[in-house]
Every structure is written in structure tokens, then in C-alpha cells.
Motif scaffolding. Structure first.
Motif, mmCIF file in Angstrom:
data_model
loop_
_atom_site.group_PDB
_atom_site.id
_atom_site.type_symbol
_atom_site.label_atom_id
_atom_site.label_comp_id
_atom_site.label_asym_id
_atom_site.label_seq_id
_atom_site.Cartn_x
_atom_site.Cartn_y
_atom_site.Cartn_z
ATOM 1 N N PHE A 210 50.088 5.145 -19.339
ATOM 2 C CA PHE A 210 49.154 5.472 -18.443
ATOM 3 C C PHE A 210 49.499 6.978 -17.905
ATOM 4 N N PRO B 17 48.521 9.396 -28.307
ATOM 5 C CA PRO B 17 47.585 10.387 -27.604
ATOM 6 C C PRO B 17 47.572 11.762 -28.060
ATOM 7 N N PHE C 286 49.005 15.651 -24.775
ATOM 8 C CA PHE C 286 49.304 14.891 -23.753
ATOM 9 C C PHE C 286 50.580 13.944 -24.255
ATOM 10 N N ALA D 50 39.423 9.068 -18.577
ATOM 11 C CA ALA D 50 39.559 9.300 -17.248
ATOM 12 C C ALA D 50 38.312 9.717 -16.730
ATOM 13 N N PRO E 214 49.055 10.130 -18.975
ATOM 14 C CA PRO E 214 48.060 11.066 -19.145
ATOM 15 C C PRO E 214 46.886 10.551 -18.308
ATOM 16 N N ILE E 215 46.266 9.692 -18.040
ATOM 17 C CA ILE E 215 45.071 9.367 -17.442
ATOM 18 C C ILE E 215 45.729 9.521 -15.972
ATOM 19 N N HIS F 58 42.526 4.398 -23.500
ATOM 20 C CA HIS F 58 43.246 5.139 -22.447
ATOM 21 C C HIS F 58 44.359 5.945 -23.002
ATOM 22 N N VAL F 59 44.856 5.585 -24.244
ATOM 23 C CA VAL F 59 45.844 6.262 -24.682
ATOM 24 C C VAL F 59 45.182 7.636 -25.715
ATOM 25 N N THR F 60 44.268 7.097 -26.600
ATOM 26 C CA THR F 60 43.771 8.080 -27.730
ATOM 27 C C THR F 60 42.757 8.997 -27.034
ATOM 28 N N ASP F 61 41.900 8.700 -26.186
ATOM 29 C CA ASP F 61 41.028 9.579 -25.816
ATOM 30 C C ASP F 61 41.279 9.765 -23.950
ATOM 31 N N PRO F 62 42.468 10.479 -23.582
ATOM 32 C CA PRO F 62 42.656 10.144 -22.120
ATOM 33 C C PRO F 62 41.512 11.151 -21.377
#
Length: 282
Positions: A40, A173, A177, A269, A42-43, A261-265
Motif C-alpha cells: 500500500f 508497481p 514506485f 489513488a 505507493p497509494i 492498487h499495486v499495478t496502477d497506483p
């Protein structure tokens, strides 16, 4: 990325590792079946200019050690209690909540039982096999997966679960990131170790949870049920689509797949902020 404040909260039966970053209304991010706060980061950093973002390791995972045996009969209730204790320790008043995968099951149970503690809540792809039309078949798969883990080991079971989920494509990510190599190695080592705890205590019980649709309907103004734009064929997406129909909500779409949430932070977000802002003002 911003450097979080790190702390530990002693709770009955465990010590919870947590991280806090940012300023503004409280937003707690409930980890997935890997149990770890690290993915989490990065976001959390991207939202830190608008929220006080609280991330943590769920009890029994990573840096949140247990002080005694796991009470599997009360496992979900205990996870909900842990979120409440973190909010009492770190937040004033109702908080925003985001949970994905197993964390979404915890988040939904929190809203069912304690809607007064929630300003707005996003449940992203909870793997609620219990609500699917072929629930018996899905739940049998998870029982068999546990038996495979017990007989053939964690690696065989992990691969079988990946095939079942249909997990393909990126799971990391973007490069900008990614944590430094030493931090990444530590996180990957933690999440690999966490697989054993997940198989022992969660792989069968969490998919079998039956959500309280009456309670969720009553709190529907605070609730967003979400699925990934690229995971429509996967069972957690389909389960949340069924739940949305039962609660009377439209399923909201978020960038990426089950691990968006990991690949496209960045995009994830912004979408999360958008729906939290909308539902928090209702």
C-alpha cells in the motif's frame, strides 16, 4: 515517496505494526490475504496530501506477531476489532476505509457491525465465494486447496490458486514506485512467509463468510463495492457484482485488475479519492 511514521499497538493476543503518513481525515487501508502494509505504500503516499493514511500488518502476518494461538472461530471478528483499536488509537471520529481481497471482507464486516465508525468505505473484490451461484463448487475448491497445501506444500498450493484465479499480467508497481532493492527483498520475504499463515487460517474460512446484506443495505450510503476493469472474469469480481445486486448498489470500476492498487497506483489513488469524497459527503 513520503516516509511514514511507524508504530506498534499492543492489542489482546497480538502486537500490530502500523504506518501513518499524511494529514487530513483518517483513511485506513486493510491489507489483502498477504497481510502486509508494504504494497500500500505507493497509494498511501499519493493520498497523503488529502488524508492521514493508516496502513498496518494484519495480526499474525509480517511484523504483527501473535502472543498466543489463533482463535479461528473468531478470526474475522478479531480482525474487525483490530481495525477499531487502530482507529481509536490514531483517528478522531469516523474514518474512511479501503479494503481489497481479504481486507475487503474485513472492511465489510466492520461496516456491518460498526457503521458509526465509518465515514465512507470501499470494498474492492472481496473473495466471497459464498455468494456465487456455484458457491458449493467454489467452497469445495478452497477446501481442496487447503488439503493440497497440507500434502504437497505451499508452492504447489500457491500455483494452483494462481491458476484458479486466472492471475495473469503484471503484479508489480511501476518502476518509479518500486521500493529500494533491500526493502523490496524484505517485503517479498515477508509475504512469502505469510502464505503459510494464510493457508492455515484464512483460505477456507474467509471465502465462506456470508455477508449481512440487511446491515449493508442499511449502511449503503457509506458503501462502495468495487471491481477492477480487467478482472471481470475472476471470482472476486463476480462475487462483488452479486453482492452489489443484493445490496442495491452499482458496482464501481477501478483501474487495473485484482491488484490494481499495486499495478496502477496513480489512477487507483485518484479513483479511490473520488468515490470516498462522494460517499463521505452523503
Amino acid at each position: 515517496m513520503d516516509t511514514p511514521e511507524i508504530g506498534e499497538l499492543v492489542v489482546p493476543g497480538a502486537r500490530l505494526y502500523y504506518e501513518v503518513v499524511g494529514t487530513g481525515p483518517a483513511l485506513v487501508l486493510v491489507p489483502t490475504g498477504n497481510g502486509d502494509a508494504g504494497p500500500f505504500r505507493p497509494i498511501a503516499s499519493l493520498l497523503a496530501d488529502r488524508y492521514t493514511v493508516i496502513t498496518y500488518d494484519r495480526r499474525g502476518f509480517s511484523r504483527s506477531p501473535l502472543d498466543g494461538p489463533v482463535d479461528d472461530e473468531r478470526r474475522l471478528e478479531t480482525d474487525v476489532d483490530d481495525v477499531l483499536r487502530l482507529l481509536a488509537h490514531l483517528a478522531d471520529g469516523p474514518a474512511c476505509v479501503f479494503g481489497t481481497c481479504s481486507g475487503a471482507i474485513v472492511a465489510l464486516a466492520l461496516l456491518e457491525r460498526h457503521p458509526d465508525r465509518v465515514r465512507a468505505l470501499v470494498a474492492h473484490e472481496p473473495p466471497l465465494a459464498s455468494v456465487l451461484p456455484n458457491a458449493d463448487e467454489e467452497l469445495e475448491f478452497h477446501e481442496n486447496l487447503y488439503e493440497l497445501y497440507r500434502t504437497a506444500g505451499v508452492d504447489e498450493a500457491r500455483q494452483a490458486f494462481g491458476r484458479y484465479l486466472g492471475a495473469t499480467g503484471a503484479s508489480k508497481p511501476p518502476e518509479e514506485f518500486q521500493p529500494p532493492p533491500d526493502e523490496l527483498a524484505d517485503m517479498l520475504a515477508r509475504t512469502r512467509r505469510n502464505l503459510t499463515f494464510w493457508f492455515d487460517h484464512e483460505v477456507r474460512s474467509f471465502p465462506a463468510v456470508v455477508p449481512d446484506t440487511v446491515a449493508l443495505k442499511a449502511a449503503s450510503a457509506q458503501l462502495v463495492l468495487a471491481g477492477g476493469t480487467t478482472s471481470r472474469e475472476q471470482s472476486p469480481y463476480r462475487a462483488n457484482a452479486v453482492l452489489a445486486g443484493r445490496v442495491g448498489l452499482d458496482l464501481e470500476h477501478f483501474p487495473g485488475g485484482h491488484l490494481g492498487h499495486v499495478t496502477d497506483p496513480v489512477e487507483f489513488a485518484e479513483r479511490l479519492h473520488e468515490v470516498l469524497l462522494r460517499n463521505g459527503k452523503r
